[in-house]
Design a protein around this motif. Structure first.
Motif, mmCIF file in Angstrom:
data_model
loop_
_atom_site.group_PDB
_atom_site.id
_atom_site.type_symbol
_atom_site.label_atom_id
_atom_site.label_comp_id
_atom_site.label_asym_id
_atom_site.label_seq_id
_atom_site.Cartn_x
_atom_site.Cartn_y
_atom_site.Cartn_z
ATOM 1 N N ASP A 6 0.802 -1.227 0.000
ATOM 2 C CA ASP A 6 0.000 0.000 0.000
ATOM 3 C C ASP A 6 0.831 1.271 0.000
ATOM 4 O O ASP A 6 0.277 2.364 0.077
ATOM 5 N N ILE A 7 2.144 1.154 -0.055
ATOM 6 C CA ILE A 7 2.961 2.364 -0.193
ATOM 7 C C ILE A 7 3.989 2.168 -1.307
ATOM 8 O O ILE A 7 4.341 1.045 -1.654
ATOM 9 N N ASP A 8 4.439 3.284 -1.855
ATOM 10 C CA ASP A 8 5.425 3.258 -2.940
ATOM 11 C C ASP A 8 6.830 3.545 -2.427
ATOM 12 O O ASP A 8 7.809 3.053 -2.964
ATOM 13 N N VAL A 9 6.905 4.394 -1.412
ATOM 14 C CA VAL A 9 8.195 4.816 -0.871
ATOM 15 C C VAL A 9 8.146 4.709 0.648
ATOM 16 O O VAL A 9 7.170 5.136 1.279
ATOM 17 N N LEU A 10 9.191 4.115 1.224
ATOM 18 C CA LEU A 10 9.285 4.000 2.677
ATOM 19 C C LEU A 10 10.096 5.175 3.221
ATOM 20 O O LEU A 10 11.256 5.376 2.814
ATOM 21 N N VAL A 11 9.489 5.948 4.111
ATOM 22 C CA VAL A 11 10.187 7.030 4.790
ATOM 23 C C VAL A 11 10.659 6.493 6.136
ATOM 24 O O VAL A 11 9.848 6.077 6.967
ATOM 25 N N SER A 12 11.962 6.456 6.334
ATOM 26 C CA SER A 12 12.540 5.947 7.573
ATOM 27 C C SER A 12 12.912 7.134 8.457
ATOM 28 O O SER A 12 13.766 7.945 8.097
ATOM 29 N N GLU A 13 12.265 7.226 9.599
ATOM 30 C CA GLU A 13 12.453 8.373 10.506
ATOM 31 C C GLU A 13 13.675 8.133 11.394
ATOM 32 O O GLU A 13 13.719 7.159 12.138
ATOM 33 N N VAL A 14 14.661 9.031 11.294
ATOM 34 C CA VAL A 14 15.909 8.826 12.039
ATOM 35 C C VAL A 14 16.159 9.875 13.120
ATOM 36 O O VAL A 14 17.192 9.849 13.788
ATOM 37 N N ALA A 15 15.195 10.794 13.318
ATOM 38 C CA ALA A 15 15.426 11.856 14.311
ATOM 39 C C ALA A 15 15.710 11.338 15.726
ATOM 40 O O ALA A 15 16.567 11.893 16.416
ATOM 41 N N PRO A 16 15.021 10.281 16.195
ATOM 42 C CA PRO A 16 15.315 9.836 17.569
ATOM 43 C C PRO A 16 16.764 9.383 17.766
ATOM 44 O O PRO A 16 17.259 9.363 18.893
ATOM 45 N N ARG A 17 17.444 9.037 16.657
ATOM 46 C CA ARG A 17 18.857 8.675 16.768
ATOM 47 C C ARG A 17 19.732 9.795 16.226
ATOM 48 O O ARG A 17 20.450 10.465 16.954
ATOM 49 N N ASP A 18 19.655 10.040 14.918
ATOM 50 C CA ASP A 18 20.563 10.982 14.264
ATOM 51 C C ASP A 18 20.311 12.396 14.777
ATOM 52 O O ASP A 18 21.240 13.204 14.879
ATOM 53 N N GLY A 19 19.065 12.702 15.083
ATOM 54 C CA GLY A 19 18.738 14.024 15.609
ATOM 55 C C GLY A 19 19.217 14.201 17.030
ATOM 56 O O GLY A 19 20.013 15.096 17.339
ATOM 57 N N LEU A 268 3.436 9.689 -5.173
ATOM 58 C CA LEU A 268 4.026 8.504 -4.540
ATOM 59 C C LEU A 268 3.474 8.345 -3.127
ATOM 60 O O LEU A 268 3.547 9.268 -2.309
ATOM 61 N N ARG A 269 2.938 7.162 -2.842
ATOM 62 C CA ARG A 269 2.283 6.942 -1.547
ATOM 63 C C ARG A 269 3.315 6.623 -0.460
ATOM 64 O O ARG A 269 4.144 5.727 -0.627
ATOM 65 N N THR A 270 3.231 7.363 0.647
ATOM 66 C CA THR A 270 4.120 7.138 1.799
ATOM 67 C C THR A 270 3.386 6.537 2.987
ATOM 68 O O THR A 270 4.023 6.040 3.919
ATOM 69 N N GLY A 271 2.059 6.625 2.988
ATOM 70 C CA GLY A 271 1.288 6.168 4.146
ATOM 71 C C GLY A 271 1.305 7.132 5.311
ATOM 72 O O GLY A 271 0.774 6.824 6.383
ATOM 73 N N VAL A 272 1.930 8.312 5.126
ATOM 74 C CA VAL A 272 2.093 9.260 6.238
ATOM 75 C C VAL A 272 1.089 10.409 6.107
ATOM 76 O O VAL A 272 0.890 10.945 5.018
ATOM 77 N N ASP A 273 0.483 10.762 7.235
ATOM 78 C CA ASP A 273 -0.449 11.890 7.324
ATOM 79 C C ASP A 273 0.338 13.130 7.764
ATOM 80 O O ASP A 273 0.888 13.161 8.869
ATOM 81 N N ILE A 274 0.408 14.134 6.898
ATOM 82 C CA ILE A 274 1.261 15.297 7.166
ATOM 83 C C ILE A 274 0.794 16.072 8.396
ATOM 84 O O ILE A 274 1.614 16.509 9.214
ATOM 85 N N ASP A 275 -0.515 16.234 8.570
ATOM 86 C CA ASP A 275 -1.008 16.980 9.744
ATOM 87 C C ASP A 275 -0.604 16.291 11.046
ATOM 88 O O ASP A 275 -0.160 16.941 11.999
ATOM 89 N N ARG A 276 -0.758 14.979 11.087
ATOM 90 C CA ARG A 276 -0.366 14.232 12.299
ATOM 91 C C ARG A 276 1.137 14.288 12.513
ATOM 92 O O ARG A 276 1.610 14.338 13.647
ATOM 93 N N LEU A 277 1.874 14.259 11.402
ATOM 94 C CA LEU A 277 3.332 14.326 11.486
ATOM 95 C C LEU A 277 3.763 15.668 12.080
ATOM 96 O O LEU A 277 4.597 15.722 12.989
ATOM 97 N N VAL A 278 3.190 16.754 11.568
ATOM 98 C CA VAL A 278 3.522 18.085 12.091
ATOM 99 C C VAL A 278 3.130 18.185 13.571
ATOM 100 O O VAL A 278 3.869 18.748 14.390
#
Length: 313
Positions: A6-19, A268-278
């Motif tokens: 159900d997604i085209d591109v996987l966004v891997s969130e690295v802020a908890p480590r790299d940030g 391209l589908r990421t499965g991520v909701d921008i409002d919730r992300l913000v």
């Protein structure tokens, strides 16, 4: 690769480590837990929750095992961590991570400065990590994250051949995927397209993620070039935190919110909701008061005619 249909591109969130590891202040664990939950709730499927390093070196990462345990309880979330060596890998495996990333410098001067190891020593370490995984923790994935691929502040130019030789060596040592990182923000789109095209040609299914920095403003342009070369997994950091920016006022890591907008607006589908992300930034604000957060989308909002990418028909 954990894309699902159900997604085209996987966004891997690295802020908890790299940030967090590049910020002096330590974010309180209860806020980290709520932040990770909020990121997952926004639809992120993969989060690098920390790194397994001695607490005296990086006190910001001392609670990593606790974060892994929490993240593993979240349905549909793939939990990863960075590990610098065999000891870190063992701790990560025992904590229950689903994937570890080993940072591997293509530039030997960077390797010596960063982890005080020659390439020969690094190869031994990778071999030991793979052997431990094969023997005691089958099913956990190992990614080699190649750093300084697009240039190095110490070595200067890093050639495509050097990067590709290192990628092939990692595959021979038994890692499951090889990602490429622009550690110092030197990459340009022509170079990105060229190197990732070669990586896919030489490694096939083992060709992994792209990790870009926005130090010189090229981050999202490099994402588009990598997409054209067939890359389907990208690292990004909420608010653009971390990534060792060298220029004052410049963000290091590319901003997750802006990346999601770019991908979705391109269909391209990421499965991520921008409002919730913000909205998940709220935990960062509470946990790291006064820390600069970056991003165009959180400031400007999405455009009037923006629509999320549709299901493929």
């Amino acid at each position: 690769m954990h894309h699902g249909q159900d997604i085209d591109v996987l966004v891997s969130e690295v802020a908890p480590r790299d940030g967090l590891q590049s910020i002096k202040a330590t974010m309180p664990t209860p806020l980290k837990l709520r932040w990770i939950s909020a990121l997952a709730d926004a639809g992120l499927r993969e989060i690098e929750v920390g790194s397994f390093v001695p607490a005296k070196l990086l006190p910001q990462m001392a609670d990593c095992a606790e974060l892994v345990a929490h993240a593993r309880q979240i349905s549909g979330l793939f939990v990863t961590a960075l590990v610098p060596n065999l000891r870190g890998a063992q701790a990560a495996f025992e904590a229950g991570v689903q994937k570890i990333t080993l940072p591997i410098s293509v530039s030997e001067p960077h390797s010596l400065a960063n982890i005080r190891k020659t390439h020969a020593q690094v190869f031994e370490e990778v071999q030991a990590v793979v052997a431990l995984r094969n023997e005691r923790f089958p099913g956990v994935e190992i990614e080699a994250g190649l750093s300084t691929v697009f240039g190095c502040t110490l070595q200067g130019v890093v050639t495509d051949d050097q990067s590709l030789a290192m990628a092939v060596k990692m595959a021979e040592l038994g890692v499951d995927e090889v990602g490429l990182a622009d550690t110092v923000g030197y990459a340009n789109p022509a170079q990105v397209r060229r190197v990732f095209t070669r990586l896919r040609n030489e490694l096939g299914a083992l060709a992994g993620s792209a990790h870009f920095h926005n130090t010189r403003g090229q981050g999202l342009a490099n994402v588009v070039a990598a997409l054209e070369a067939g890359v389907t997994t990208f690292d990004a950091s909420q608010g653009g935190i971390g990534g060792c920016p060298y220029a004052p006022g410049a963000s290091g890591n590319i901003v997750t919110e802006d990346l999601v907008y770019l991908l979705e607006s391109m269909g391209l589908r990421t499965g991520v909701d921008i409002d919730r992300l913000v909205a998940a930034r709220e935990w960062l604000r509470q946990g790291l008061p006064g820390e600069a957060l970056y991003g165009f989308i959180p400031d400007a909002g999405v455009g009037k005619n923006f629509t999320y990418a549709k299901e493929a028909v």
